[in-house]
Design an enzyme around this catalytic site. Structure first.
Site, PDB file in Angstrom:
ATOM      1  N   ARG B  58       0.809  -1.226   0.000  1.00  0.00           N
ATOM      2  CA  ARG B  58       0.000   0.000   0.000  1.00  0.00           C
ATOM      3  C   ARG B  58       0.834   1.264   0.000  1.00  0.00           C
ATOM      4  O   ARG B  58       0.481   2.228  -0.675  1.00  0.00           O
ATOM      5  CB  ARG B  58      -1.019  -0.009   1.134  1.00  0.00           C
ATOM      6  CG  ARG B  58      -0.431   0.128   2.509  1.00  0.00           C
ATOM      7  CD  ARG B  58      -1.452  -0.252   3.520  1.00  0.00           C
ATOM      8  NE  ARG B  58      -1.901  -1.615   3.222  1.00  0.00           N
ATOM      9  CZ  ARG B  58      -3.130  -2.051   3.378  1.00  0.00           C
ATOM     10  NH1 ARG B  58      -4.065  -1.237   3.787  1.00  0.00           N
ATOM     11  NH2 ARG B  58      -3.430  -3.294   3.125  1.00  0.00           N
ATOM     12  N   THR B  59       1.929   1.295   0.719  1.00  0.00           N
ATOM     13  CA  THR B  59       2.725   2.525   0.744  1.00  0.00           C
ATOM     14  C   THR B  59       3.285   2.803  -0.650  1.00  0.00           C
ATOM     15  O   THR B  59       3.279   3.933  -1.126  1.00  0.00           O
ATOM     16  CB  THR B  59       3.856   2.425   1.778  1.00  0.00           C
ATOM     17  OG1 THR B  59       3.287   2.133   3.047  1.00  0.00           O
ATOM     18  CG2 THR B  59       4.635   3.712   1.886  1.00  0.00           C
ATOM     19  N   LYS B  86      23.397  -8.704  -5.143  1.00  0.00           N
ATOM     20  CA  LYS B  86      24.771  -8.990  -5.585  1.00  0.00           C
ATOM     21  C   LYS B  86      25.802  -8.278  -4.723  1.00  0.00           C
ATOM     22  O   LYS B  86      26.989  -8.259  -5.048  1.00  0.00           O
ATOM     23  CB  LYS B  86      24.946  -8.555  -7.043  1.00  0.00           C
ATOM     24  CG  LYS B  86      24.070  -9.321  -8.014  1.00  0.00           C
ATOM     25  CD  LYS B  86      24.196  -8.718  -9.418  1.00  0.00           C
ATOM     26  CE  LYS B  86      23.000  -9.081 -10.289  1.00  0.00           C
ATOM     27  NZ  LYS B  86      22.779  -8.102 -11.356  1.00  0.00           N
ATOM     28  N   ARG B 108      12.129   3.048   1.079  1.00  0.00           N
ATOM     29  CA  ARG B 108      11.859   2.204   2.253  1.00  0.00           C
ATOM     30  C   ARG B 108      13.072   1.300   2.443  1.00  0.00           C
ATOM     31  O   ARG B 108      13.603   0.735   1.482  1.00  0.00           O
ATOM     32  CB  ARG B 108      10.614   1.356   2.040  1.00  0.00           C
ATOM     33  CG  ARG B 108      10.486   0.304   3.139  1.00  0.00           C
ATOM     34  CD  ARG B 108       9.124  -0.274   3.253  1.00  0.00           C
ATOM     35  NE  ARG B 108       8.182   0.715   3.738  1.00  0.00           N
ATOM     36  CZ  ARG B 108       6.919   0.411   4.071  1.00  0.00           C
ATOM     37  NH1 ARG B 108       6.481  -0.825   3.944  1.00  0.00           N
ATOM     38  NH2 ARG B 108       6.117   1.342   4.512  1.00  0.00           N
ATOM     39  N   HIS B 136       8.173   6.384  10.020  1.00  0.00           N
ATOM     40  CA  HIS B 136       7.365   6.266   8.807  1.00  0.00           C
ATOM     41  C   HIS B 136       6.559   7.559   8.734  1.00  0.00           C
ATOM     42  O   HIS B 136       5.374   7.595   9.048  1.00  0.00           O
ATOM     43  CB  HIS B 136       6.451   5.028   8.923  1.00  0.00           C
ATOM     44  CG  HIS B 136       5.758   4.658   7.649  1.00  0.00           C
ATOM     45  ND1 HIS B 136       5.835   5.415   6.499  1.00  0.00           N
ATOM     46  CD2 HIS B 136       4.966   3.599   7.346  1.00  0.00           C
ATOM     47  CE1 HIS B 136       5.113   4.818   5.547  1.00  0.00           C
ATOM     48  NE2 HIS B 136       4.573   3.729   6.041  1.00  0.00           N
TER      49      HIS B 136
END
Lengths: 419, 312
Positions: B58-59, B86, B108, B136
């Site tokens: 959702r974010t 990697k 994020r 957040h």
């Protein structure tokens, strides 16, 4: 090479004797001490607040060779130590392979011989510092290991600790442990407190230090063995030690310079150079550590010098490694950050006779015809610590840009390279 | 007026004035997204990269919709499809993206402080879309927006945050935002999931959920996340529901009406029963709608700084 120190304050803590004298040093021997020496063909050393004391001893620095030469080498470690005014440095056994054989101990002792600094190797207490099987401690002692420790890996198994304390007692061995209960610190990034709460970071609680301290003190009482605690960081830790020492138990302790200078407030910008173990605690912890120094609860100040390469530091905070450089900035930081009620003489004591007593090392004498093991410093020199003051291959110093007070000028020990 | 900051790293760092500026701007964008034509040209020529090193549905969608409705050019990057696996460092990854001329990064990341670290080394606007257990900020902004919208004020409103406070970035950002705007804040949850020094943030701790609900006007109920816990600090979800779950019966026993917020996704039957989540108490879907408006406001206000050349 002949060297003449003009009007130097001789800091002799054993005699509590503080006299201004001229000192002539020739081929690493103190030739003359007199109020006024006139000599030709000598290098004359003058400074506004020139002092000379027995060479400083560091209780804990990271040795990166063998195994981590990209981070630091024996040569650069010795250069850092000399720049910091140290003539003897206890090094941790956490190399790769670890210091746990006679050959490894001899290697460390020999390889520092030409650098004007004596590295004093510790040996692993348990094989691979894994906390399980005891190493051949007697053989390592005979090879010259000054103490046994698993270094940065705290030993937490009570039975293993008990057996080590008993086993090394007959030959007077010293066991060094870091009071850190790993079960409480394994995800921790910094001191558990108001700041870690604001930063949403996993904390390293104070009890991670006090629990193992209490356990190890009980084991010392039980075995009548001898222990040294490395890196005390909390107020309650100091109090526990104070009480144990009042009982007359054979316990000594050191504190790292960082914990005397900074607090967890330094972490609010997520600067990984302040990511340290033991972690920076609160202001009241910091002041308690100084109180522990003042009243003798804490016997020595250790640099806690821990080089880390930039690849391990320029990262997200919880991916970065712990540790910071310290040797080069040690004395200047201590004098700059000490509370006003702490004298500079106490700091010198915790860098000289303090560690020597713990390690049972002979004390160098500042007297005529004695071999020189000296640190020459200016106790009031104000300077800014910068990148060019760092001799380590790594640059992870939280002191860069900080104003320091007091500067080691040079050391005289073994070789006479006083530059 | 643009914001006084180049980045949105966390609520702790931004001023009360900036928060109000965002909330007021969001009112306008909420009107925009309820129009038949939801798109405005404000961020034309601005390129935004959504960089997600952690799962998010959702974010990420909310940010992407906000960006597209402002006519920004958008690229998405998720860790699973990236070179991170990697062994590339975060700085290298971001610098590679920025070399392709990106103006803003929405990130994020699982590490607390990762956006702050980035802001130190790169020259782009950074928006924190969640950094581990730290902050957040856009979630907190949409939560205070929703409270403001419902009550017409924030000052003096009593908000309790219920659940795993220790591992919640939503909790921390909400605490900072609510305190800055004058609300009273408390937390409630298993004590093994509440930071020991939480009261230093000026919040009260309730040990029992019923007491907490009796006290509050608003309950912000967190998703209980077993996956974020490195050490299991409570035995099971079943027991959590029994001990701290909110159900209709509990709400009825309060003899007062409280507002229920949840940052989603809900574990139905765990922290909230369905009859609570879907009840008139809950404004969970309004929060989601407000989320787009808030993110549009944040993007718009930060982009203004880029467009007029501030912080260059």
């Amino acid at each position: 090479m002949r060297l003449l120190l003009k009007n130097a304050l001789i800091v002799d803590l054993s005699e509590q004797n503080f006299l201004h004298q001229d000192i002539l040093i020739e081929d690493c021997i103190i030739r003359r001490i007199s109020p006024h020496i006139v000599e030709r063909d000598v290098q004359v050393i003058q400074s506004s607040d020139l002092c000379v004391s027995a060479g400083w001893v560091d209780m804990s620095a990271r040795l990166c060779e063998p195994g981590f030469e990209h981070i630091d080498t024996i040569e650069t470690l010795c250069q850092s130590a000399k720049a910091g005014g140290f003539t003897q440095v206890v090094v941790l056994p956490n190399t790769s392979p670890p210091l746990q054989s006679k050959a490894a101990i001899e290697f460390v002792k020999k390889s520092s011989q030409n650098f004007g600094v004596e590295l004093l190797p510790t040996a692993c207490a348990t094989f691979n510092a894994a906390g399980e099987e005891m190493c051949e401690l007697y053989d390592l002692h005979r090879a010259g290991a000054v103490a046994f420790t698993d270094g940065i890996r705290a030993l937490n198994h009570p039975e293993v600790i008990k057996n080590i304390l008993l086993y090394i007692k007959p030959f007077g061995g010293l066991f060094i442990n870091r009071p850190e209960e790993r079960a409480l610190t394994r995800f921790g990034q910094m001191h558990e407190g108001a700041i870690s709460t604001q930063l949403g970071m996993n904390g390293i609680p104070e009890i991670a230090e006090t629990l193992p301290l209490m356990r190890d003190i009980a084991l010392v009482e039980y075995t009548k063995g001898k222990i040294h605690f490395s890196g005390i960081s909390t107020q309650n830790g100091v109090q526990i030690l104070r009480q144990a020492k009042a009982k007359g138990l054979p316990i000594t302790a050191d504190v790292y310079v960082h914990n005397l200078c900074f607090t967890d407030e330094a972490l609010t910008t997520f600067d990984t150079n302040f990511k340290l173990n033991p972690p920076l605690r609160t202001e009241s912890d910091r002041i308690s550590l100084w109180e522990g120094i003042a009243d003798g609860t804490i016997d020595a100040i250790a640099s806690g010098h821990f080089p880390q390469d930039i690849e391990s530091k320029r990262l997200e905070f919880d991916f970065a490694e712990f540790g910071a450089l310290s040797l080069e900035s040690c004395f200047g930081a201590l004098l700059a950050y000490k509370p006003s009620w702490i004298s500079w003489q106490v700091i010198v004591e915790k860098l000289t006779s303090g560690p020597r007593k713990i390690l049972n090392l002979p004390s160098p004498k500042i007297a005529e015809n004695q071999p020189a093991n000296l640190t020459v410093f200016d106790k009031s020199f104000s300077w800014q610590f910068n990148l060019e003051n760092i001799f380590s291959k790594s640059k992870n110093s939280p002191y860069i840009g900080k104003n320091l007070v007091g500067k080691p000028l040079f050391t005289v020990f073994n070789s006479c390279n006083y530059d | 007026m643009p914001l006084s900051t180049k980045h949105l790293l966390g609520i702790k760092e931004i001023s009360e004035q900036d928060i109000w500026q965002i909330l007021e701007t969001a009112v306008r964008f909420k009107e925009v997204i309820n129009r038949p034509i939801k798109k405005v040209p404000s961020l034309r020529d601005i390129t935004i990269a959504n960089v997600f090193f952690e799962n998010s549905t959702r974010t990420r969608i909310s940010f992407e919709l906000a960006e597209r409705r402002l006519s920004a050019d958008v690229v998405n990057f998720t860790a699973s499809s990236s070179s991170v696996a990697k062994g590339e460092t975060l700085l290298d990854t971001i610098n590679n993206i920025l070399a392709m001329k990106v103006d803003m990064i929405v990130m994020r990341h699982p590490s607390p402080g990762a956006p702050h670290f980035l802001a130190k080394y790169v020259n782009a606007s950074i928006i924190n879309a969640g950094d581990g257990t730290h902050e957040h900020p856009t979630q907190a902004l949409l939560d205070v927006y929703s409270i403001q919208e419902y009550f017409g004020r924030i000052q003096g409103i009593k908000v309790v945050i219920v659940g795993d406070i220790m591992h919640s970035r939503v909790a921390l950002s909400n605490i900072f935002a609510l305190k800055k705007l004058g609300a009273e804040v408390a937390v409630c949850g298993p004590l093994s999931l509440i930071p020991r020094y939480i009261s230093t943030l000026g919040v009260h701790v309730f040990e029992h959920v019923q007491q907490a609900l009796l006290w509050c006007d608003v309950a912000n109920v967190l998703r209980i996340q077993l996956e974020r816990q490195k050490v299991k600090a409570f035995p099971s979800l079943r027991e959590y529901a029994l001990y701290y779950g909110i159900n209709k019966e509990l709400l009825s026993s309060l003899n007062k009406r409280i507002l229920i917020l949840h940052p989603g996704p809900i574990n139905r039957g765990i922290e909230l029963t369905s009859d609570v989540a879907d009840s008139e108490h809950s404004i969970i879907l309004q929060q989601v709608e407000n989320g787009v408006a808030i993110r549009m406001a944040v993007l718009y206000l930060l982009a203004e700084n880029i467009q007029i050349g501030n912080f260059q």
